[in-house]
Scaffold this active site. Structure first.
Site, PDB file in Angstrom:
ATOM      1  N   TRP A  91       0.842  -1.212   0.000  1.00  0.00           N
ATOM      2  CA  TRP A  91       0.000   0.000   0.000  1.00  0.00           C
ATOM      3  C   TRP A  91       0.871   1.253   0.000  1.00  0.00           C
ATOM      4  CZ3 TRP A  91      -5.378   0.342   2.633  1.00  0.00           C
ATOM      5  CH2 TRP A  91      -6.181  -0.729   2.192  1.00  0.00           C
ATOM      6  N   ASP A 150       3.896  -0.054  11.295  1.00  0.00           N
ATOM      7  CA  ASP A 150       3.622  -1.497  11.445  1.00  0.00           C
ATOM      8  C   ASP A 150       4.390  -2.042  12.641  1.00  0.00           C
ATOM      9  OD1 ASP A 150       2.329  -3.663   9.179  1.00  0.00           O
ATOM     10  OD2 ASP A 150       3.425  -4.509  10.882  1.00  0.00           O
ATOM     11  N   ASP A 166       3.728  -0.470  17.735  1.00  0.00           N
ATOM     12  CA  ASP A 166       2.355  -0.952  17.911  1.00  0.00           C
ATOM     13  C   ASP A 166       1.433   0.253  17.833  1.00  0.00           C
ATOM     14  OD1 ASP A 166      -0.108  -1.846  18.732  1.00  0.00           O
ATOM     15  OD2 ASP A 166       0.678  -3.119  20.334  1.00  0.00           O
ATOM     16  N   LYS A 231      -9.775  -1.598   6.721  1.00  0.00           N
ATOM     17  CA  LYS A 231     -10.198  -2.972   6.416  1.00  0.00           C
ATOM     18  C   LYS A 231     -10.977  -3.532   7.599  1.00  0.00           C
ATOM     19  CE  LYS A 231      -7.116  -6.415   6.348  1.00  0.00           C
ATOM     20  NZ  LYS A 231      -6.040  -7.133   5.660  1.00  0.00           N
TER      21      LYS A 231
HETATM   22  C1  LIG Z   1      -2.527  -7.415   5.629  1.00  0.00           C
HETATM   23  S1  LIG Z   1      -1.051  -6.860   6.374  1.00  0.00           S
HETATM   24  C2  LIG Z   1      -0.834  -5.319   5.552  1.00  0.00           C
HETATM   25  C3  LIG Z   1      -0.360  -5.431   4.123  1.00  0.00           C
HETATM   26  C4  LIG Z   1       0.019  -4.068   3.569  1.00  0.00           C
HETATM   27  N1  LIG Z   1      -1.153  -3.222   3.404  1.00  0.00           N
HETATM   28  C5  LIG Z   1       0.696  -4.183   2.243  1.00  0.00           C
HETATM   29  O1  LIG Z   1       0.109  -3.836   1.220  1.00  0.00           O
HETATM   30  O2  LIG Z   1       1.853  -4.602   2.219  1.00  0.00           O
HETATM   31  C6  LIG Z   1      -1.579  -6.371   7.975  1.00  0.00           C
HETATM   32  C7  LIG Z   1      -0.484  -5.731   8.809  1.00  0.00           C
HETATM   33  O3  LIG Z   1      -1.074  -5.171   9.983  1.00  0.00           O
HETATM   34  C8  LIG Z   1      -0.040  -5.143  10.957  1.00  0.00           C
HETATM   35  N2  LIG Z   1      -0.583  -4.900  12.293  1.00  0.00           N
HETATM   36  C9  LIG Z   1      -1.477  -5.638  12.973  1.00  0.00           C
HETATM   37  N3  LIG Z   1      -1.690  -5.122  14.199  1.00  0.00           N
HETATM   38  C10 LIG Z   1      -0.921  -3.997  14.282  1.00  0.00           C
HETATM   39  C11 LIG Z   1      -0.694  -3.026  15.306  1.00  0.00           C
HETATM   40  N4  LIG Z   1      -1.324  -3.111  16.488  1.00  0.00           N
HETATM   41  N5  LIG Z   1       0.165  -2.028  15.070  1.00  0.00           N
HETATM   42  C12 LIG Z   1       0.801  -1.944  13.871  1.00  0.00           C
HETATM   43  N6  LIG Z   1       0.639  -2.831  12.873  1.00  0.00           N
HETATM   44  C13 LIG Z   1      -0.212  -3.854  13.066  1.00  0.00           C
HETATM   45  C14 LIG Z   1       0.579  -6.538  10.803  1.00  0.00           C
HETATM   46  O4  LIG Z   1       1.871  -6.563  11.380  1.00  0.00           O
HETATM   47  C15 LIG Z   1       0.576  -6.722   9.289  1.00  0.00           C
HETATM   48  O5  LIG Z   1       1.821  -6.395   8.726  1.00  0.00           O
END
Ligand SMILES: C[S@@+](CC[C@H](N)C(=O)[O-])C[C@H]1O[C@@H](n2cnc3c(N)ncnc32)[C@H](O)[C@@H]1O
Length: 275
Positions: A91, A150, A166, A231
């Protein structure tokens, strides 16, 4: 006997819900999941995976944001954007395409003797040709108009400030606010997803919690009139969440991109015109 025992991770990976999830093409989330023959077969057949590789996109999910942007026109040259849940960076690549495509990458370095010297050699490069990494934290903080957050580390992308943290912690907002220099942004996108348990109702609630965090984050850091995308996983409570979104934005739409796998219950809220 010991050979038949499974670790909790192996047990988790063998559950049907986990197998059904739409996962990033370039970075499987669960260590040994990438070894699954089923995962590899699906990836091999998936046209979006092949196309992402051909276009050097880091994840097939990049096509989802492209589709959202084609329909709602959210990304524009010079826009300031935050990408929540950004790794591995698909993204952010799409945001960078739109933000830097028709303009010079904005370099707002402080005008010290040292930086003047540096600028004379590098400030005329376009975003496409400038793949060099920022040389100092200050430069990272001031040169970019995209911030990617992330939990996981992410390879750098030119024009994108990567913040590994986080997103749900209170200090995350404070840190980003500091990086933004007190200014608001035009667009906040969240493709965040929690670690999946395999139990749909729990995964749904966890995802909705992340949506709520992202919404309140956007309340503070998005400019009036700005756009917010997040999402979610269908499961019931999204209807109530949509009502909440409608109190904060003039238009709220639910969008399921064609590139989102048909067997995935994910979809996106696209919210326009922050009140
Ligand atoms: C579906 S992936 C995202 C893919 C990204 N949009 C791409 O196109 O490459 C979801 C991401 O959300 C992150 N995530 C989940 N909980 C999170 C949090 N509390 N803080 C930061 N990132 C988080 C995960 O580490 C993961 O990398």
């Amino acid at each position: 006997m010991a050979a038949t025992l499974r670790t909790p991770l192996q047990a988790l990976l063998s559950t049907p819900h986990v197998v059904r999830r739409g996962l990033s093409s370039t970075r499987p989330w669960y260590g040994s999941y990438s070894d699954s023959k089923r995962w590899l077969r699906r990836q091999h057949k998936d046209v979006y995976v092949r196309e992402a590789q051909r276009q050097q996109l880091r994840a097939r999910s990049a096509f989802k944001l492209r589709e959202i942007d084609e329909k709602y026109r959210l990304i524009f040259p010079g826009a300031r954007c935050i990408d929540c849940g950004a790794a591995p960076g698909g993204w952010s690549q799409v945001l960078a395409e739109g933000v830097y495509s028709r303009q010079q990458r904005p370099l707002k370095r402080p005008q010290t003797a040292d930086s003047n010297q540096k600028d004379s050699t590098s400030s005329h490069k376009s975003s496409q040709s400038d793949n060099s990494l920022p040389t100092s934290l200050h430069e990272m903080e001031t040169a970019d108009s995209i911030w990617a957050v992330d939990l996981l580390p992410m390879e750098p992308i030119s024009g994108v400030t990567v913040c590994q943290m986080d997103f749900t912690l209170p200090q995350a907002k404070a840190r980003l606010r500091a990086l933004l220099g007190g200014e608001l942004v035009d667009l906040i996108v969240s493709d965040m997803a929690p670690s999946f348990t395999g139990t749909h109702s729990i995964d749904h609630i966890r995802t909705m919690n992340l949506c709520e965090d992202a919404l309140y984050f956007a309340q503070d850091l998005l400019r009036p009139g700005g756009a917010f995308v997040c999402k979610f996983i269908m499961g019931g409570t999204e209807r109530e969440f949509k009502l909440l979104l409608q109190t904060k934005y003039t238009k709220v739409r639910v969008f399921k991109p064609k590139s989102s796998r048909a067997d995935s219950s994910e979809a996106y809220f696209v919210c326009l015109g922050k009140r």
